[in-house]
Enzyme design. Structure first.
Site, PDB file in Angstrom:
ATOM      1  N   GLN A 276      -5.374  -1.112  10.323  1.00 44.78           N
ATOM      2  CA  GLN A 276      -4.841  -3.136   9.477  1.00 44.78           C
ATOM      3  C   GLN A 276      -5.079  -3.988  10.250  1.00 44.78           C
ATOM      4  O   GLN A 276      -5.305  -3.958  11.126  1.00 44.78           O
ATOM      5  CB  GLN A 276      -3.258  -3.101   8.647  1.00 44.78           C
ATOM      6  CG  GLN A 276      -3.205  -4.094   8.207  1.00 44.78           C
ATOM      7  CD  GLN A 276      -3.524  -3.647   7.329  1.00 44.78           C
ATOM      8  OE1 GLN A 276      -3.414  -3.662   5.843  1.00 44.78           O
ATOM      9  NE2 GLN A 276      -3.331  -4.973   6.079  1.00 44.78           N
TER      10      GLN A 276
ATOM     11  N   LYS B  22       0.663  -1.442   0.555  1.00 46.11           N
ATOM     12  CA  LYS B  22      -0.326   0.125   0.097  1.00 46.11           C
ATOM     13  C   LYS B  22       1.038   1.612   0.370  1.00 46.11           C
ATOM     14  O   LYS B  22       0.653   2.216  -0.297  1.00 46.11           O
ATOM     15  CB  LYS B  22      -1.148   0.390   1.554  1.00 46.11           C
ATOM     16  CG  LYS B  22      -2.011  -0.881   0.965  1.00 46.11           C
ATOM     17  CD  LYS B  22      -2.624  -1.211   2.191  1.00 46.11           C
ATOM     18  CE  LYS B  22      -3.990  -2.265   2.386  1.00 46.11           C
ATOM     19  NZ  LYS B  22      -4.451  -3.241   3.773  1.00 46.11           N
TER      20      LYS B  22
ATOM     21  N   ASP C 142     -11.180   2.722   4.003  1.00 48.04           N
ATOM     22  CA  ASP C 142     -11.482   1.365   4.192  1.00 48.04           C
ATOM     23  C   ASP C 142     -13.156   1.134   3.505  1.00 48.04           C
ATOM     24  O   ASP C 142     -13.891   0.061   3.642  1.00 48.04           O
ATOM     25  CB  ASP C 142     -11.213   0.888   5.137  1.00 48.04           C
ATOM     26  CG  ASP C 142     -10.196   0.384   4.591  1.00 48.04           C
ATOM     27  OD1 ASP C 142      -9.404  -0.090   3.748  1.00 48.04           O
ATOM     28  OD2 ASP C 142      -8.935  -0.462   5.644  1.00 48.04           O
TER      29      ASP C 142
END
Ligand code: NDP
Length: 286
Positions: A100, A56, A123
């Site tokens: 994460q 990422k 997200d």
């Protein structure tokens, strides 16, 4: 149909193209004095998470997004993670905050996630963004389902009235994907571990998306002739090979188009994370 079977939907190539487009958008934002910023919080040393976070960060750098790395030890108490999130919420140069998952055992994942400002929830996992998606007023759409929709678009699939089957009902993939497919006027069936006669339901699908995390559990013989198959699963076999949730070789013989693993959905997920971050930066101050 191509010789040897279905067209392979090359997510890596599409993601590369999208990154090129995003690079241009970032340049335009920078010209307005805005450099998109993504804060990535990794708690603990889970090797798979470390790989994801690194890719990422690399992708962010490639398109000109500033990636701010916050790597915390597994022993970090929830209150310290929350304090960091609150700081990042207030930081105007941070457009997106990515926590994460999974967090190390014992940490209250939902309570920590809930601290993220929904306007920075790239997200798309928070209740505010989930509700907006189902109401047809999306802000952030979760990255993997968004990537799947782009792949379906690329495959030239007509979703209106199509029989779509989603296997897997996670908050990250299956459920938001069902919302997107419904909005695109598909007839959507959701399957999960309690579904009876999965083979029969799967064999109805003109569009099949599988996200269960079970190596090749969806047998090729179940695939409807001419179906479009999107395999989200990533499974590592004991011999080190990566395979999807669909039995690829046999499915390819029957499908019209299919994603490979790796090189299908995976690269698209990261491209969509960049997309969400750039979109958030574009709304800065709005
Ligand atoms: P979860 O473990 O959160 O959810 C799995 C879902 O699959 C559940 O709804 C479960 O049903 C269902 N399921 C499990 N076994 C079966 C079965 N035998 N038959 C039918 N349904 C079943 O997984 P995620 O959605 O997070 O991930 C799924 C897969 O996708 C994983 O391999 C993951 O690595 C991969 N993934 C890939 C991404 C990418 O970028 N390519 C991004 C995210 C995930 P129930 O609800 O009843 O338990």
């Amino acid at each position: 149909m191509e010789p040897g079977g279905a067209r392979i939907l090359d997510g890596a190539a599409l993601a590369r193209r999208l990154r090129g487009e995003l690079q241009a958008q970032v340049s335009a934002l920078r010209a307005r004095g805005i450099t998109p910023g993504l804060a990535v919080i990794l708690v603990g040393d889970d090797p798979a998470s470390q790989v994801y976070v690194r890719s990422k960060q690399r992708a962010c750098q490639e398109v000109g997004i500033t990636a701010l790395d916050h790597h915390l030890p597994a022993s970090t108490p929830a209150r310290d993670i929350i304090a960091l999130i609150r700081r990042l919420n207030d930081e105007p140069t941070v457009d997106g905050i990515l926590l994460q998952l999974p967090l190390p055992g014992g940490l209250p994942t939902e309570a920590i996630l809930d601290e993220i400002d929904p306007r920075k929830d790239v997200d798309g996992l928070l209740p505010d963004n989930v509700g907006r998606l189902w109401l047809g007023r999306p802000r952030f759409v979760p990255c993997t389902p968004l990537g799947v929709m782009r792949l379906l678009d690329e495959a030239g699939v007509s979703l209106r009235g199509a029989e779509a089957v989603v296997v897997g009902r996670s908050h990250l993939v299956g459920r938001p994907l069902a919302a997107l497919l419904l909005q695109a006027h598909a007839t959507v069936t959701m399957c999960h571990s309690q579904t009876r006669e999965l083979d029969r339901v799967v064999s109805r699908a003109e569009v099949l998306v599988v996200a269960i995390g079970r190596p090749e559990a969806i047998r090729g013989a179940w695939i409807r002739q001419g179906a479009t198959v999107i395999d989200v699963g990533i499974n590592r076999l004991p011999d080190g090979r990566l395979v999807g949730d669909v039995e690829f070789a046999e499915a390819r013989r029957r499908a019209r188009a299919i994603t490979p693993v790796p090189g299908g959905v995976g690269p698209m997920t990261i491209a969509m994370l960049l997309h969400n971050t750039v979109a958030a930066a574009g709304r800065r101050g709005a």
